[in-house]
Motif scaffolding. Structure first.
Motif, short mmCIF file in Angstrom:
data_model
loop_
_atom_site.label_atom_id
_atom_site.label_comp_id
_atom_site.label_asym_id
_atom_site.label_seq_id
_atom_site.Cartn_x
_atom_site.Cartn_y
_atom_site.Cartn_z
N ALA A 267 0.82 -1.22 0.00
CA ALA A 267 0.00 0.00 0.00
C ALA A 267 0.85 1.27 0.00
CB ALA A 267 -0.94 -0.01 1.20
N ASP A 268 1.99 1.26 0.71
CA ASP A 268 2.84 2.45 0.72
C ASP A 268 3.44 2.70 -0.66
OD1 ASP A 268 2.42 3.24 3.26
OD2 ASP A 268 4.34 2.58 4.08
N LEU A 269 3.89 1.63 -1.32
CA LEU A 269 4.42 1.76 -2.67
C LEU A 269 3.32 2.27 -3.60
CD1 LEU A 269 6.58 1.32 -4.86
CD2 LEU A 269 5.87 -1.09 -4.96
N PHE A 270 2.13 1.74 -3.46
CA PHE A 270 1.00 2.17 -4.28
C PHE A 270 0.74 3.66 -4.12
CE2 PHE A 270 -3.77 2.57 -4.59
CZ PHE A 270 -3.84 2.42 -5.97
N TRP A 271 0.73 4.13 -2.88
CA TRP A 271 0.52 5.56 -2.63
C TRP A 271 1.63 6.39 -3.25
CZ3 TRP A 271 3.42 9.16 0.18
CH2 TRP A 271 2.79 10.38 0.44
N ALA A 272 2.87 5.93 -3.13
CA ALA A 272 4.00 6.69 -3.67
C ALA A 272 3.95 6.76 -5.19
CB ALA A 272 5.31 6.05 -3.22
N LEU A 273 3.46 5.71 -5.84
CA LEU A 273 3.37 5.72 -7.30
C LEU A 273 2.35 6.75 -7.79
CD1 LEU A 273 3.39 1.89 -8.08
CD2 LEU A 273 5.26 3.51 -8.47
N LYS A 274 1.45 7.15 -6.92
CA LYS A 274 0.41 8.11 -7.29
C LYS A 274 0.91 9.55 -7.09
CE LYS A 274 -2.85 6.47 -4.58
NZ LYS A 274 -4.22 6.31 -4.00
N GLY A 275 1.88 9.93 -7.92
CA GLY A 275 2.36 11.31 -7.86
C GLY A 275 3.72 11.51 -7.26
N GLY A 276 4.41 10.42 -6.89
CA GLY A 276 5.71 10.54 -6.25
C GLY A 276 6.87 10.80 -7.20
N GLY A 277 6.60 10.87 -8.50
CA GLY A 277 7.65 11.15 -9.48
C GLY A 277 7.92 9.96 -10.36
#
Length: 575
Positions: A267-277
């Protein structure tokens, strides 16, 4: 430390996937520095080792050459002529592993091809490339659409993972992310390979499928890169960001593992993929995005006004600010208005949820003021048009009913649906002198602050043209879309902004080796200086304004805060 310095520092670290966040996150976690291996270094892989990689990826490994090497002999050389022809077509540029959609940035970076490229056709090819780069301590770069202004789509002396051919598109009537049964209801969605462009998505989802997917405005932009950077499009004021629509992603991380990331898994990776660069956390190989109901029609409004004096233009900007707040600050309107140094106001906006008559009526109060004042002249007449929403990105429909807005990929073997907005042709291979952006808080539209905002916009326009991109600020959007965007890594400042101000300039392609690639550096630096002066005027009323990671200043000193705000600390921990 400036981003440029961090990028140089990154070249001494072990394998890290390309992307803005990687530069700081590796620095903050402090791995033991060691040099990446370059072609002239003793540790560079032998031919037999490259051949082994080629076998692993089914022969899809290519040794790249300088794209314009033949031009060194003669500009009339057929190979040089053929290479130069690619610069007229952003589709062709994207089909060349050794080229990027931007040719460079003054004093920052210049487009140079990788040493080798894996033309990935499946996830296993990406895994093989990542493992090979890690084993041999190589620079690694990933490119899908190749539109990065910051130069993250290329790196000399590197191994390129080129996802262009991973472009399959699959529609779903009732998609449930892996492991989310019972917690997430089935919903319509689309799964796209990482190399798909937005025109591929729009053709499948909208033209043929009759639904909407939130994507980018430029049709040749890569799906994966845009989603990972946030993702604003023409109608984001109603549909939100592309990142907020991500349901699931398959990603290869730097350890060579294939991970399925969604709300229930990583879930943390998923959140980071949503706009993390783009490319900051791994190489995305496929994405699944939710699709939405399509309105009956989309439309656009165009016109241009010139003020006959500076004072009249200052007054016009004030009238525009008040009018926008009263009539356009809502989910119906997106795209941009430009404020020129020549006292022109250039309107190029889109709408949804209105018919043509309603849209035209919305502009009548402003047009009445302009037409009734001798201080203003309408240079391009007011034009309001609409088309069935299903045909918004339909090249065949445009050719027959509304010619002039879209252009085809002219190659004989090009897919019939590969079309591009005519105005985006100017981006083909452009070389940037300066580029800055800032989210303008909606609080500036309050009656007591409108005059200060108008004054700042006017003063900025004395230095350089200012573009107000209303669809790239989510204030005024439906509450549900703002809430969804807040559940992404995108800077929360975007949710509180009525527009993203973009101030930028550059010139035609300047790829190394091509004829006439010389850049007048003193003149270009003067342009960059004036762009900076213009942005400084806006920052007087919006101090500490955030900046959109995909459209921002390469030399931005406080990029961590500007790009991600309060989300940066969490992103760094996840990295």
């Amino acid at each position: 430390m400036q981003r440029r310095a961090l990028l140089q520092l990154m070249s001494t670290f072990p394998l890290a996937l390309s992307g803005s966040l990687g530069r700081a996150a590796w620095a903050s976690t402090g791995p033991v520095p060691r040099n990446r291996v370059r072609p002239k270094d003793p540790g560079w892989p032998a031919r037999t080792q490259w051949q082994s990689l080629a076998e692993q990826v089914g022969g899809r490994l290519t040794e790249l050459e300088a794209p314009f090497a033949a031009c060194a002999t003669s500009a009339a050389d057929p190979r040089c002529t053929a290479a130069l022809a690619t610069l007229r077509n952003t589709f062709t540029l994207g089909d060349q592993p050794g080229l990027t959609q931007t040719s460079g940035w003054l004093d920052a970076w210049i487009s140079q091809p990788s040493a080798y490229a894996v033309a990935a056709a499946q996830t296993a090819d990406v895994v093989a490339a990542v493992n090979f780069a890690r084993t041999h301590r190589l620079r690694l770069v990933v490119k899908g659409g190749g539109h990065s202004y910051q130069g993250t789509s290329d790196a000399p002396d590197s191994l390129l993972v080129w996802t262009r051919h991973m472009n399959d598109v699959q529609l779903h009537d009732a998609f449930v992310p892996y492991g989310c049964g019972g917690s997430i209801a089935p919903q319509p969605a689309v799964t796209l390979g990482a190399g798909a462009m937005w025109i591929d998505a729009y053709d499948a989802v909208t033209t043929r499928g009759g639904r909407y997917v939130q994507g980018g405005g430029c049709t040749t932009v890569g799906v994966a890169g845009l989603v990972q950077s946030g993702g604003f499009g023409n109608f984001s004021k109603y549909y939100g960001t592309a990142a907020a629509g991500l349901l699931e992603a398959e990603v290869v991380t730097a350890d060579g593992q294939v991970r399925i990331a969604n709300a229930a898994n990583h879930a943390d990776l998923f959140w980071a993929l949503k706009g993390g660069g783009g490319g900051s956390f791994g190489i995305v190989t496929r994405l699944t995005l939710r699709t939405r109901e399509l309105p009956e029609e989309f439309g656009a409004v165009f016109f241009k006004v010139r003020a006959k004096s500076d004072a009249a233009f200052r007054a016009l900007v004030g009238k525009l600010v008040a009018f926008y707040r009263a009539a356009l600050f809502n989910p119906h309107w997106g795209e941009q208005i430009g404020l020129g140094t020549d006292n022109t106001l250039d309107v190029s906006m889109v709408f949804q949820g209105l018919n043509k008559e309603q849209a035209a009526q919305a502009w009548e109060p402003f047009l009445a003021v302009v037409r009734g004042d001798a201080a203003y002249a309408i240079e391009n007449d007011f034009t309001c048009l609409s088309i069935p929403a299903r045909h918004m990105w339909d090249g065949a429909y445009h050719r027959q009913h509304v010619p002039g807005f879209m252009v085809d990929d002219p190659r004989a073997d090009a897919p019939a649906h590969h079309v591009l907005w005519k105005g985006d042709l100017d981006q083909a291979g452009w070389f940037i002198h300066g580029y800055q952006s800032a989210w303008l808080p909606a609080a500036l539209l309050a009656p007591g602050d409108q005059d200060a905002l108008a004054e700042a916009l006017f003063r900025a326009s004395r230095h350089w043209r200012v573009g107000l991109h209303f669809n790239k600020g989510l204030a005024g959007a439906p509450a549900a879309e703002i809430s969804a965007a807040r559940d992404t890594a995108t800077n929360p400042a975007a949710c509180d902004a009525f527009a993203l101000a973009i101030i930028a300039g550059g010139e035609g392609p300047r790829f190394p080796g091509m004829p006439d690639a010389h850049v007048d550096a003193p003149a270009a630096r003067e342009h960059a200086r004036r762009i900076g002066l213009a942005m400084a005027e806006l920052q007087r009323v919006a101090p500490g304004a955030g900046s959109y990671v995909s459209e921002s200043d390469y030399f931005l000193a406080n990029w961590q805060q500007a790009f991600w705000g309060e989300n940066y600390a969490r992103l760094a921990r996840i990295k």
